[in-house]
Write a protein that holds these residues in place. Sequence first.
Motif, PDB file in Angstrom:
ATOM      1  N   UNK A 158      49.567  33.935  32.240  1.00 23.75           N
ATOM      2  CA  UNK A 158      48.170  33.983  31.800  1.00 23.75           C
ATOM      3  C   UNK A 158      47.177  33.929  32.959  1.00 23.75           C
ATOM      4  N   UNK A 159      47.512  33.233  34.039  1.00 24.48           N
ATOM      5  CA  UNK A 159      46.616  33.179  35.189  1.00 24.48           C
ATOM      6  C   UNK A 159      46.397  34.568  35.767  1.00 24.48           C
ATOM      7  N   UNK A 160      47.441  35.364  35.818  1.00 27.80           N
ATOM      8  CA  UNK A 160      47.315  36.737  36.328  1.00 27.80           C
ATOM      9  C   UNK A 160      46.394  37.556  35.433  1.00 27.80           C
ATOM     10  N   UNK A 161      46.498  37.340  34.129  1.00 29.28           N
ATOM     11  CA  UNK A 161      45.642  38.069  33.191  1.00 29.28           C
ATOM     12  C   UNK A 161      44.178  37.658  33.378  1.00 29.28           C
ATOM     13  N   UNK A 162      43.968  36.383  33.630  1.00 34.24           N
ATOM     14  CA  UNK A 162      42.605  35.893  33.866  1.00 34.24           C
ATOM     15  C   UNK A 162      42.020  36.542  35.111  1.00 34.24           C
ATOM     16  N   UNK A 163      42.802  36.578  36.185  1.00 29.08           N
ATOM     17  CA  UNK A 163      42.333  37.197  37.439  1.00 29.08           C
ATOM     18  C   UNK A 163      41.979  38.668  37.219  1.00 29.08           C
ATOM     19  N   UNK A 164      42.822  39.373  36.493  1.00 24.74           N
ATOM     20  CA  UNK A 164      42.576  40.801  36.242  1.00 24.74           C
ATOM     21  C   UNK A 164      41.325  41.002  35.382  1.00 24.74           C
ATOM     22  N   UNK A 165      41.117  40.118  34.435  1.00 22.97           N
ATOM     23  CA  UNK A 165      39.962  40.248  33.542  1.00 22.97           C
ATOM     24  C   UNK A 165      38.651  39.928  34.263  1.00 22.97           C
ATOM     25  N   UNK A 166      38.680  38.923  35.105  1.00 20.80           N
ATOM     26  CA  UNK A 166      37.465  38.447  35.766  1.00 20.80           C
ATOM     27  C   UNK A 166      37.041  39.322  36.934  1.00 20.80           C
ATOM     28  N   UNK A 167      38.006  39.925  37.602  1.00 21.40           N
ATOM     29  CA  UNK A 167      37.749  40.677  38.836  1.00 21.40           C
ATOM     30  C   UNK A 167      36.566  41.660  38.738  1.00 21.40           C
ATOM     31  N   UNK A 168      36.544  42.581  37.776  1.00 16.55           N
ATOM     32  CA  UNK A 168      35.420  43.522  37.703  1.00 16.55           C
ATOM     33  C   UNK A 168      34.088  42.848  37.379  1.00 16.55           C
ATOM     34  N   UNK A 169      34.134  41.771  36.622  1.00 15.96           N
ATOM     35  CA  UNK A 169      32.889  41.059  36.314  1.00 15.96           C
ATOM     36  C   UNK A 169      32.296  40.436  37.581  1.00 15.96           C
ATOM     37  N   UNK A 170      33.163  39.890  38.415  1.00 17.02           N
ATOM     38  CA  UNK A 170      32.700  39.227  39.631  1.00 17.02           C
ATOM     39  C   UNK A 170      32.189  40.235  40.652  1.00 17.02           C
ATOM     40  N   UNK A 171      32.893  41.327  40.818  1.00 19.97           N
ATOM     41  CA  UNK A 171      32.443  42.333  41.782  1.00 19.97           C
ATOM     42  C   UNK A 171      31.104  42.921  41.368  1.00 19.97           C
ATOM     43  N   UNK A 172      30.945  43.129  40.069  1.00 19.40           N
ATOM     44  CA  UNK A 172      29.675  43.648  39.573  1.00 19.40           C
ATOM     45  C   UNK A 172      28.550  42.647  39.865  1.00 19.40           C
TER      46      UNK A 172
ATOM     47  N   UNK B 272      38.269  25.237  44.102  1.00 18.22           N
ATOM     48  CA  UNK B 272      37.770  26.142  45.142  1.00 18.22           C
ATOM     49  C   UNK B 272      36.324  26.506  44.968  1.00 18.22           C
ATOM     50  N   UNK B 273      35.790  27.251  45.928  1.00 20.00           N
ATOM     51  CA  UNK B 273      34.451  27.736  45.800  1.00 20.00           C
ATOM     52  C   UNK B 273      34.292  28.947  46.640  1.00 20.00           C
ATOM     53  N   UNK B 274      35.168  29.912  46.543  1.00 18.85           N
ATOM     54  CA  UNK B 274      35.092  31.121  47.341  1.00 18.85           C
ATOM     55  C   UNK B 274      34.746  32.274  46.443  1.00 18.85           C
ATOM     56  N   UNK B 275      34.495  33.452  46.980  1.00 16.60           N
ATOM     57  CA  UNK B 275      34.102  34.594  46.173  1.00 16.60           C
ATOM     58  C   UNK B 275      35.251  35.368  45.557  1.00 16.60           C
ATOM     59  N   UNK B 276      35.017  36.017  44.442  1.00 17.52           N
ATOM     60  CA  UNK B 276      36.027  36.805  43.776  1.00 17.52           C
ATOM     61  C   UNK B 276      35.621  38.252  43.652  1.00 17.52           C
ATOM     62  N   UNK B 277      36.587  39.158  43.666  1.00 16.34           N
ATOM     63  CA  UNK B 277      36.233  40.563  43.603  1.00 16.34           C
ATOM     64  C   UNK B 277      37.232  41.419  42.893  1.00 16.34           C
ATOM     65  N   UNK B 278      36.876  42.686  42.708  1.00 15.95           N
ATOM     66  CA  UNK B 278      37.749  43.544  41.957  1.00 15.95           C
ATOM     67  C   UNK B 278      38.095  44.818  42.657  1.00 15.95           C
TER      68      UNK B 278
ATOM     69  N   UNK C  93      35.068  32.501  43.603  1.00 13.45           N
ATOM     70  CA  UNK C  93      36.356  31.886  43.273  1.00 13.45           C
ATOM     71  C   UNK C  93      36.320  31.174  41.934  1.00 13.45           C
ATOM     72  N   UNK C  94      35.217  30.482  41.670  1.00 13.70           N
ATOM     73  CA  UNK C  94      35.121  29.746  40.409  1.00 13.70           C
ATOM     74  C   UNK C  94      35.165  30.657  39.193  1.00 13.70           C
ATOM     75  N   UNK C  95      34.819  31.923  39.402  1.00 18.64           N
ATOM     76  CA  UNK C  95      34.817  32.865  38.282  1.00 18.64           C
ATOM     77  C   UNK C  95      36.174  32.900  37.589  1.00 18.64           C
ATOM     78  N   UNK C  96      37.235  32.860  38.384  1.00 18.47           N
ATOM     79  CA  UNK C  96      38.582  32.882  37.809  1.00 18.47           C
ATOM     80  C   UNK C  96      39.170  31.479  37.688  1.00 18.47           C
ATOM     81  N   UNK C  97      38.817  30.590  38.629  1.00 24.13           N
ATOM     82  CA  UNK C  97      39.390  29.251  38.616  1.00 24.13           C
ATOM     83  C   UNK C  97      38.962  28.454  37.389  1.00 24.13           C
ATOM     84  N   UNK C  98      37.689  28.563  37.043  1.00 19.36           N
ATOM     85  CA  UNK C  98      37.180  27.788  35.904  1.00 19.36           C
ATOM     86  C   UNK C  98      37.911  28.156  34.606  1.00 19.36           C
TER      87      UNK C  98
END
Length: 382
Positions: free
Chosen positions: A278-292, A18-24, A213-218
């Motif tokens: 683990x994918x859910x944990x990755x999404x939760x961890x990355x979310x605030x970093x991406x929104x920031x 993917x290549x979409x945006x991620x947020x928190x 999107x890549x923030x969590x996908x990668x």
Amino acid sequence: MKKKFVSLLLAAALVFSLGVPAFAEGAEALPAEPEAAVAEAEPEMAPKDETNEVVVTLGDTVTATTTEQAPAADTKTTAPAADSTKETAADTESTEQKQITYVALGDSIVAGVGLADVQYSANGTSTYGVDMRPNFKGYSPDCYVGKVASKLGLDRDHAIDLGLPALTAPDLVDMVRDGKMPQMNMESGCYYVYPEFQDYIRKADVISIQIGSNDAFVPCVAGLWNATNHKSDALASIILSGNLRSSGSAVSTILKGIKDMELTKEEKNASWKLITSDMAKICDRIYPQTTSALISVVQEIRKLNPDAQILLMGYTDPVPFIPCWHNYFRKLNKFEKQLAETYDLTYVAIPKAKTDLDVHPTIKGHEYIANKIVNAIDVKAE
């Protein structure tokens, strides 16, 4: 392998490109500012720009193919009669003034990955070197930047596609602020240096942002790589390169890729754990970093260009049957609406954009996104 395992692993693999945006959700307090517009307005005309040098490296996810850059549409001029020189020059100036400059920032979705004629070449800096500069103005007419240009009557100097495959939100902050990434993104394998980024942004009347999107996908790709003891390389390469669509039956290609990995019982269990928890944990961890990072992208753009209309592109939900991703995109859309209201931006929802099995938009998907953008643009040519 069990059918359920295969289908979930397939979904996880698809997500990677993917290549979409991620947020928190619960993003920290955003600096208070004016109110925003939620897209659906009527458009106008757009863009102008130039090109520059580039140094890009993108893991082994893209098979470099040198292609010709699509010619920029020229403004036709007719040699004027001696007495009408001034009048003709004035007419030409008038014509140019009717164009606005549209610049699209983002990742592989913006670049048009998955379409047949994405422009890129090997840059020679490394085994995996990829230069996306040919795509800035030579992008596919089928990607949404090309379709926006067509609908608004813009030439290739006034509609610029700055989509960079595998780019993350923090990477985009660096590109906007410095025109380069300070170092290679070791997880995604991408490294871009384009000083002209800032010039394009300064000249823009309308800027769209689609990133995150890549923030969590990668990290998920990296997780699968570890879970399979590096056996997932070939499959990830097929998906990430955009070659999946040209390989005949996409589903059979992916299933064959999974089968060819020949996973052991331990590797299957590790892959299953990645997908189910683990994918859910990755999404939760990355979310605030991406929104920031997204907040920083907006702030850095405003430093370069205080007046451009900024469009925040929303997110589709290409894998709704995976709960953590469904929740992830839901939160990102919610955050973007909040960000738009805070910074007086335009949020553009694209919930029905059609995507292919590689999770990138189809031609119809790009057409849908382009219509949304055109209807959202409220900048008037002077």
